[in-house]
Design an enzyme around this catalytic site. Structure first.
Site, short mmCIF file in Angstrom:
data_model
loop_
_atom_site.label_atom_id
_atom_site.label_comp_id
_atom_site.label_asym_id
_atom_site.label_seq_id
_atom_site.Cartn_x
_atom_site.Cartn_y
_atom_site.Cartn_z
N ASP A 113 66.83 34.41 53.03
CA ASP A 113 67.00 33.66 51.88
C ASP A 113 65.16 33.32 53.13
O ASP A 113 64.31 31.88 52.98
CB ASP A 113 67.76 32.78 51.71
CG ASP A 113 68.60 33.47 51.67
OD1 ASP A 113 69.28 33.29 49.89
OD2 ASP A 113 69.71 33.20 52.81
N HIS B 245 75.16 35.34 59.34
CA HIS B 245 75.53 33.88 59.42
C HIS B 245 76.19 34.57 61.40
O HIS B 245 75.58 33.35 62.20
CB HIS B 245 77.02 33.76 58.71
CG HIS B 245 76.24 33.51 57.11
ND1 HIS B 245 77.45 34.60 56.62
CD2 HIS B 245 76.05 32.66 57.07
CE1 HIS B 245 77.08 33.71 55.38
NE2 HIS B 245 75.98 32.35 55.74
N LEU C 267 81.99 33.36 55.55
CA LEU C 267 80.79 33.75 56.78
C LEU C 267 80.04 35.51 57.20
O LEU C 267 82.23 35.93 56.90
CB LEU C 267 80.96 33.46 57.95
CG LEU C 267 80.55 31.65 58.25
CD1 LEU C 267 81.81 31.23 59.71
CD2 LEU C 267 79.16 31.35 57.32
N MET D 52 73.33 41.40 54.24
CA MET D 52 74.12 40.75 54.25
C MET D 52 74.38 39.52 53.48
O MET D 52 73.01 39.08 53.90
CB MET D 52 74.69 40.85 55.74
CG MET D 52 75.48 42.12 56.75
SD MET D 52 76.35 41.74 58.18
CE MET D 52 76.60 43.42 59.01
N GLN E 78 63.82 29.98 50.30
CA GLN E 78 63.80 28.84 51.45
C GLN E 78 63.71 28.72 51.64
O GLN E 78 63.55 27.42 52.53
CB GLN E 78 65.56 29.25 51.10
CG GLN E 78 66.73 28.45 51.64
CD GLN E 78 68.50 28.61 51.50
OE1 GLN E 78 69.22 28.01 50.89
NE2 GLN E 78 68.77 28.98 52.97
N ARG F 209 77.95 37.37 49.26
CA ARG F 209 77.43 37.39 47.66
C ARG F 209 78.36 38.91 47.27
O ARG F 209 78.49 39.25 46.22
CB ARG F 209 76.67 37.31 46.67
CG ARG F 209 76.42 35.90 46.45
CD ARG F 209 75.45 35.59 45.58
NE ARG F 209 75.54 34.21 44.84
CZ ARG F 209 75.00 32.70 45.71
NH1 ARG F 209 74.23 32.66 46.28
NH2 ARG F 209 75.09 32.19 44.44
N GLN G 86 72.30 22.90 43.89
CA GLN G 86 71.75 24.22 44.05
C GLN G 86 72.36 25.32 43.60
O GLN G 86 71.73 26.26 43.45
CB GLN G 86 71.52 24.68 45.58
CG GLN G 86 72.79 25.61 46.22
CD GLN G 86 72.36 25.53 47.92
OE1 GLN G 86 73.01 24.31 48.26
NE2 GLN G 86 71.52 27.06 47.84
N GLY H 59 67.98 31.92 57.97
CA GLY H 59 68.14 33.60 57.62
C GLY H 59 66.80 33.78 56.96
O GLY H 59 66.27 33.33 55.83
N MET I 209 77.17 27.57 54.16
CA MET I 209 78.06 27.99 52.11
C MET I 209 79.89 28.54 52.77
O MET I 209 79.91 28.70 51.88
CB MET I 209 77.48 28.23 51.54
CG MET I 209 76.41 27.53 51.11
SD MET I 209 76.02 27.62 49.40
CE MET I 209 75.39 29.15 48.67
#
Ligand code: AMP
Length: 284
Positions: free
Chosen positions: A153, A36, A32, A187, A156, A190, A63, A150, A29
């Site tokens: 999450d 990422h 970065l 990391m 997810q 947010r 989402q 990753g 999203m």
């Protein structure tokens, strides 16, 4: 690095690449950071010189809940493209909402199944339906051989893994380890919401997971005591815990009376208006 925003434009660029190695895809999203970056570097390694690394930047509205941070989510596009380019990305797909949802929200969506009913899914209704639907759309557009997500999450990746398996997507999933700040904070895009006062306190989440791991590794951990230990540690730092639980790594079901390895410790907590998640997988 080629940058495209349209779907037809992406397909044309992909066709022209004429690859003899794997196409490796890292969806993001944006906003970065080095987490990422590690996924892109891993993608570069897997793609080799005969394959290609494709990244996407798309802040997916479906989402986010109505009171979540979709509108204020950071979008530092120039810095993001510079980092992707520097790390060897071949192609960036960066559509806007009108390209991904030209007729408004998708009418046909992906039911993420029971893994999405718990933890993040229970607190963020509709979140994983939005995630699965956008990942399915991105896989249909990008057509990667390998998808990298990753472990940060955790739920997810579990939900997407199930979707890939059940819907027979022609993509293998690779899960990359969590990249952390020096004090252990995972990391996250947010993290930039945190004030100077909040930032050091945010490390309490990872400290709690580590305390939990120590308890698991020292012997027969009682699940209720383990969950309480993690919750209290995070609360003491002034965060509000949404959950801090020992769960089965595959089903995400909470552990029974005693914790047995493999186990995943999952935590989510709020610090002011910022919601942070983290986890620790203990395999033996
Ligand atoms: P996001 O931009 O937050 O949607 O994340 C894009 C991808 O990067 C997801 O697969 C995340 O799990 C992964 N990711 C985010 N933060 C980290 C991190 N600290 N370490 C490793 N992967 C991460």
């Amino acid at each position: 690095m080629i940058v495209v925003s349209g779907i037809a434009e992406y397909r044309e660029a992909r066709r022209k690449m004429n690859l003899s190695g794997p196409l490796v895809f890292v969806p993001t999203m944006g906003a970065l950071h080095a987490g990422h970056g590690a996924l892109i570097s891993m993608a570069r390694g897997l793609a080799g010189s005969a394959g290609a690394v494709v990244a996407s930047i798309f802040v997916n509205p479906s989402q986010f809940g109505p009171n979540e941070d979709f509108h204020r989510y950071p979008r530092p596009f120039a810095a993001d493209t510079a980092l992707l380019n520097e790390l060897g990305t071949d192609l960036l797909f960066a559509p806007d909402v009108s390209r991904m949802y030209p007729a408004g929200p998708a009418v046909v969506t992906v039911d993420p199944g029971p893994l999405a009913d718990v933890l993040e899914g229970a607190i963020r209704p509709g979140h994983f339906r939005g995630v699965c639907t956008v990942v399915a759309k991105l896989l249909a557009i990008v057509t990667p051989d390998i998808l990298i997500l990753g472990r940060k999450d955790y739920q997810q990746q579990a939900v997407v893994k199930q979707m890939i398996q059940d819907l027979n997507f022609c993509t293998s999933l690779v899960v990359a380890p969590t990249v952390r700040e020096p004090d252990g904070l995972a990391m996250s895009s947010r993290n930039r919401y945190l004030s100077a006062d909040q930032r050091p306190r945010a490390a309490a989440i990872y400290q709690a997971l580590q305390k939990g791991r120590d308890m698991v590794l020292t012997g027969r951990a009682d699940t209720a005591s383990l969950n309480a230990l993690m919750t209290e540690h995070i609360n003491r730092a002034g965060l509000t815990v949404d959950y801090a639980l020992a769960c089965d790594p595959d089903t995400l079901a909470p552990c029974a009376k005693y914790v047995e390895c493999p186990v995943v410790l999952l935590a989510a907590a709020r610090l002011g208006n910022t919601r942070l998640i983290d986890n620790l997988l203990i395999e033996k």
